[in-house]
Enzyme design. Structure first.
Site, PDB file in Angstrom:
ATOM      1  N   ASP A   1       9.639  -5.314  31.068  1.00 27.24           N
ATOM      2  CA  ASP A   1       9.857  -3.989  30.474  1.00 27.24           C
ATOM      3  C   ASP A   1      10.804  -3.144  31.324  1.00 27.24           C
ATOM      4  O   ASP A   1      10.466  -2.033  31.761  1.00 27.24           O
ATOM      5  CB  ASP A   1       8.538  -3.236  30.299  1.00 27.24           C
ATOM      6  CG  ASP A   1       7.494  -4.007  29.530  1.00 27.24           C
ATOM      7  OD1 ASP A   1       7.872  -4.891  28.745  1.00 27.24           O
ATOM      8  OD2 ASP A   1       6.298  -3.732  29.728  1.00 27.24           O
TER       9      ASP A   1
ATOM     10  N   GLU B   1       6.143  -2.118  18.709  1.00 27.31           N
ATOM     11  CA  GLU B   1       5.991  -1.263  19.888  1.00 27.31           C
ATOM     12  C   GLU B   1       7.345  -1.112  20.560  1.00 27.31           C
ATOM     13  O   GLU B   1       8.385  -1.489  20.020  1.00 27.31           O
ATOM     14  CB  GLU B   1       4.980  -1.865  20.855  1.00 27.31           C
ATOM     15  CG  GLU B   1       5.360  -3.216  21.416  1.00 27.31           C
ATOM     16  CD  GLU B   1       4.316  -3.774  22.376  1.00 27.31           C
ATOM     17  OE1 GLU B   1       3.240  -3.166  22.508  1.00 27.31           O
ATOM     18  OE2 GLU B   1       4.578  -4.812  23.003  1.00 27.31           O
TER      19      GLU B   1
END
Length: 528
Positions: free
Chosen positions: A68, A296
């Site tokens: 991420d 998401e």
């Protein structure tokens, strides 16, 4: 007698001459492409970094142990921050939000972690909200935390660092089979200089909030009707051309939200008075009833050249199936539309798809390629896509191979109708040379990516011949717009750039291709 034999031989010879096929016309010799970037030396670090995965060997990590990522430039360096994640949890006990830096986006120096401890306000806010519930819940003395998915942006002379901290304890009891886990928080810290790694924490920006439609209890582990409306993780931040500041966030619980911020504070104008902490701008499925939406990691940019906001989304679970979608809108709060006109704000399936689990020949390939950050080199104007990639499950000789997470940076290019495409090979700073038809001659691997859950897409081969024809698994004629670097085969268009073949041994510079089908499927190719 001799005379008769001679006549017979003469007849046979004449008959034989009459049935011999003439020599075939020689085919024109297939021409070879001239050498291209043949002396380029690219990165040599291994994608299997398990032998150097320990904390003691972190100075050798480069892009190992990335998950991420978020990237911003400060001075001469790009700085990359990330979720707390590493192979074998090597980061445990060494702070939170690991970070590294690079001058060229290829070679990265691991620097440590941004935060030493969890900010005190998280526990205070958690237990304050528990006390306000009906009936009130007792405080959690020692919460368990997850440190997830930050976002960094430069605002004026400061760097704003939005981060996610998740309390993973069940709301009640001790089992997540019978209770939802506690809420997540998005906080804000600021720094004047990323090199200093000095952060001033500004406290909470937003947190997960219930809307009263569901309880915090679960009937079993398959009950996915989420208690919180918007899950306060995965922040992305943008300043609009009009100067408005917006936070885009959310994960699975009821979709993706957008909330306007005060430019002075970086927080919502009236935090306690927000209805549901923002408005939904994207969902998946029936957004009125589906509270578990399998999307998401929103990332949002504005491209002034096209006049659109682009909302990048991660679909499906992160270990294998992760894939990236993108929608666009002329307004920050939507509605966002896909390439086929589908309304993503209302829950339609989002196309184009930009990344998907894949495998070129001779390699293990990559899975779990999403939760991206999108950033631009302000000097060159080049856009980039960065995310982690995971090795597939069960790679021979690698224990827990799917836990190997390599940071990946790829160039983004833009189609003629204003959609982004991601280049198939990772960025390696290969010089971009002038294109000509003869550079294209040769054999290519091509992956046209169908959407298949947890399934790596594999390649076929085709050949661009010097006479303008195409053979192999594609056919027809090809042409090249040398100025724009666009290859056309039939009704398909590919953006052509100089790239780096990471799968071959030894690695080498080569041409890479990226495009979209009319339906929005990515097409990734490389010259062999």
């Amino acid at each position: 007698m001799i005379y008769l034999i001679a006549i017979a031989l003469f007849v046979v010879a004449c008959d034989s001459d009459s049935v011999v096929d003439p020599e075939p016309e020689p085919k024109p010799e297939e021409k070879e492409s001239p050498p291209r970037n043949e002396h380029f030396v690219g990165p040599g670090y291994s994608d299997n970094y398990t032998s150097i995965s320990s904390w003691a060997q972190r100075d050798q990590w480069n892009l190992a142990n990335v998950h991420d990522p978020t990237i911003a430039k400060s001075g001469d360096y790009y700085y990359m921050y990330q979720t707390d994640a590493s192979y074998g949890n090597a980061h445990d006990g060494h702070g939170h939000f690991p970070y590294r830096r690079s001058q060229d986006l290829v070679n990265w120096e691991f620097l440590g972690t941004a935060f030493e401890t969890v900010p005190a306000w998280v526990k205070d806010s958690l237990n304050s909200k528990r006390a306000q519930m009906t009936p009130p819940l007792s405080p959690i003395d020692n919460p368990d935390y997850g440190y997830w998915a930050p976002c960094i942006r430069k605002v004026g002379n400061k760097y704003r660092f939005y981060y996610s901290i998740v309390v993973t304890n069940p709301i009640v009891g001790s089992s997540t089979e019978t209770s939802w886990t506690e809420r997540a928080f998005i906080g804000l810290a600021e720094s004047d200089d990323l090199e200093s790694n000095v952060w001033e924490d500004k406290g909470m920006v937003v947190c997960s909030v219930p809307d009263g439609l569901e309880t915090y209890t679960r009937t079993n582990g398959n009950d996915w009707s989420g208690y919180f409306k918007f899950n306060a993780i995965d922040p992305s931040f943008i300043v609009t051309p009009e100067g408005e500041h917006w936070l885009i966030y959310g994960s699975w619980h009821s979709g993706i939200a957008a909330v306007q911020l005060d430019p002075e504070t970086g927080k919502p104008f009236k935090l306690e008075e927000l209805e549901d902490y923002g408005v939904r701008i994207a969902g998946r499925g029936n957004v009125a009833t589906n509270r578990w939406q399998a999307l998401e990691a929103p990332e949002i940019i504005y491209n002034e050249e096209t006049g659109y906001y682009y909302l990048f989304l991660a679909y499906d679970e992160l270990s294998v199936a992760y894939n990236t979608r993108v929608a666009r809108s002329e307004n920050i709060t939507g509605p966002y539309y896909g390439i086929n006109g589908a309304n993503i704000t209302n829950g339609d399936e989002c196309w184009p798809m930009l990344t998907h689990p894949y495998k070129f020949s001779g390699s293990n390939g990559w899975v779990g390629i999403s939760h991206c950050c999108i950033f631009r080199d302000t000097e060159t104007g080049q856009w980039y896509f960065s995310s982690q990639g995971r090795l597939p499950e069960g790679v021979a000789g690698i224990n827990a191979s799917n836990a190997v997470m390599m940071g990946q940076v790829r160039a983004i290019e833009w189609t003629e109708d204003g959609w982004p495409v991601v280049m198939p090979e990772r960025y390696a700073a290969v010089p971009q040379l002038e294109l000509a038809d003869d550079a294209m001659w040769g054999t290519y691997e091509l992956i046209t990516m169908n959407y298949e859950y947890q399934t790596q897409q594999t390649s076929t081969t085709f050949k661009l011949n010097s006479d303008g024809s195409v053979s192999g698994t594609m056919s027809g004629q090809w042409s090249l717009n040398t100025e724009e670097g666009i290859l056309t085969i039939g009704n398909l268009k590919f953006i052509v750039r100089d790239g780096y073949d990471w799968e071959t041994s030894p690695r080498k510079a080569t041409l890479v291709l990226s495009g979209l089908t009319a339906q929005g499927q990515p097409m990734w190719g490389k010259k062999l």
